[in-house]
Design a protein around this motif. Structure first.
Motif, PDB file in Angstrom:
ATOM      1  N   MET A   1       0.851  -1.179   0.000  1.00 51.20           N
ATOM      2  CA  MET A   1       0.000   0.000   0.000  1.00 51.20           C
ATOM      3  C   MET A   1       0.892   1.236   0.000  1.00 51.20           C
ATOM      4  O   MET A   1       1.775   1.372   0.822  1.00 51.20           O
ATOM      5  N   ASP A   2       0.660   2.116  -0.933  1.00 49.28           N
ATOM      6  CA  ASP A   2       1.448   3.338  -1.018  1.00 49.28           C
ATOM      7  C   ASP A   2       0.733   4.459  -0.268  1.00 49.28           C
ATOM      8  O   ASP A   2      -0.093   5.180  -0.825  1.00 49.28           O
ATOM      9  N   THR A  86       4.262   7.215   9.734  1.00 49.89           N
ATOM     10  CA  THR A  86       4.700   5.870   9.362  1.00 49.89           C
ATOM     11  C   THR A  86       4.517   5.728   7.859  1.00 49.89           C
ATOM     12  O   THR A  86       3.418   5.916   7.334  1.00 49.89           O
ATOM     13  N   ASP A  87       5.609   5.391   7.170  1.00 53.27           N
ATOM     14  CA  ASP A  87       5.571   5.170   5.729  1.00 53.27           C
ATOM     15  C   ASP A  87       5.245   3.697   5.493  1.00 53.27           C
ATOM     16  O   ASP A  87       6.075   2.819   5.722  1.00 53.27           O
ATOM     17  N   LEU A  88       4.026   3.410   5.055  1.00 52.76           N
ATOM     18  CA  LEU A  88       3.609   2.024   4.858  1.00 52.76           C
ATOM     19  C   LEU A  88       4.371   1.343   3.726  1.00 52.76           C
ATOM     20  O   LEU A  88       4.416   0.112   3.667  1.00 52.76           O
ATOM     21  N   ILE A  93       6.237  -7.314   5.313  1.00 52.40           N
ATOM     22  CA  ILE A  93       5.366  -8.324   5.911  1.00 52.40           C
ATOM     23  C   ILE A  93       6.045  -9.677   5.742  1.00 52.40           C
ATOM     24  O   ILE A  93       6.360 -10.100   4.627  1.00 52.40           O
ATOM     25  N   ARG A  94       6.279 -10.337   6.868  1.00 52.91           N
ATOM     26  CA  ARG A  94       6.886 -11.657   6.838  1.00 52.91           C
ATOM     27  C   ARG A  94       5.775 -12.699   6.759  1.00 52.91           C
ATOM     28  O   ARG A  94       4.895 -12.732   7.584  1.00 52.91           O
ATOM     29  N   ARG A  95       5.843 -13.508   5.749  1.00 52.24           N
ATOM     30  CA  ARG A  95       4.840 -14.546   5.535  1.00 52.24           C
ATOM     31  C   ARG A  95       5.364 -15.875   6.068  1.00 52.24           C
ATOM     32  O   ARG A  95       6.537 -16.187   5.928  1.00 52.24           O
TER      33      ARG A  95
END
Length: 98
Positions: A1-2, A86-88, A93-95
């Motif tokens: 997500m930007d 916070t820069d998304l 994300i660790r899967r």
């Protein structure tokens, strides 16, 4: 997500009854582009949560400007702002494997 998620903490100048009613209608904990508020019981201190779309070259300053514009759009008198951005785009994300 930007996008950026921005928390703005600040204080309200004295609110009249109309402004208090508007504030209550905008109270939530979600991050939205319009922004939402949480506040103390006297509606003097607040936290404003806002999600600001991020372009490829946007930085923290652009996020703060976008969040401030969203805050201004509510028309409530404020002062003493502090920002947390916070820069998304930078969140990994660790899967789970398996």
């Amino acid at each position: 997500m930007d996008a950026f998620r921005v928390l703005i903490r600040g204080k309200f100048d004295p609110l009249d009854d109309e402004a208090r009613a508007l504030l209550e209608a905008k109270t939530d904990v979600a991050f939205t582009e319009e922004g939402t508020f949480t506040h103390d019981v006297n509606a003097t201190a607040f936290t404003f949560r806002c999600q600001v779309p991020a372009g490829p070259d946007d930085d923290e300053r652009a996020a703060k400007d976008g969040a401030t514009a969203a805050l201004d759009a509510h028309g409530l008198p404020y002062r003493d702002l502090n920002y947390a951005v916070t820069d998304l785009r930078a969140i990994k994300i660790r899967r789970k494997r398996g």
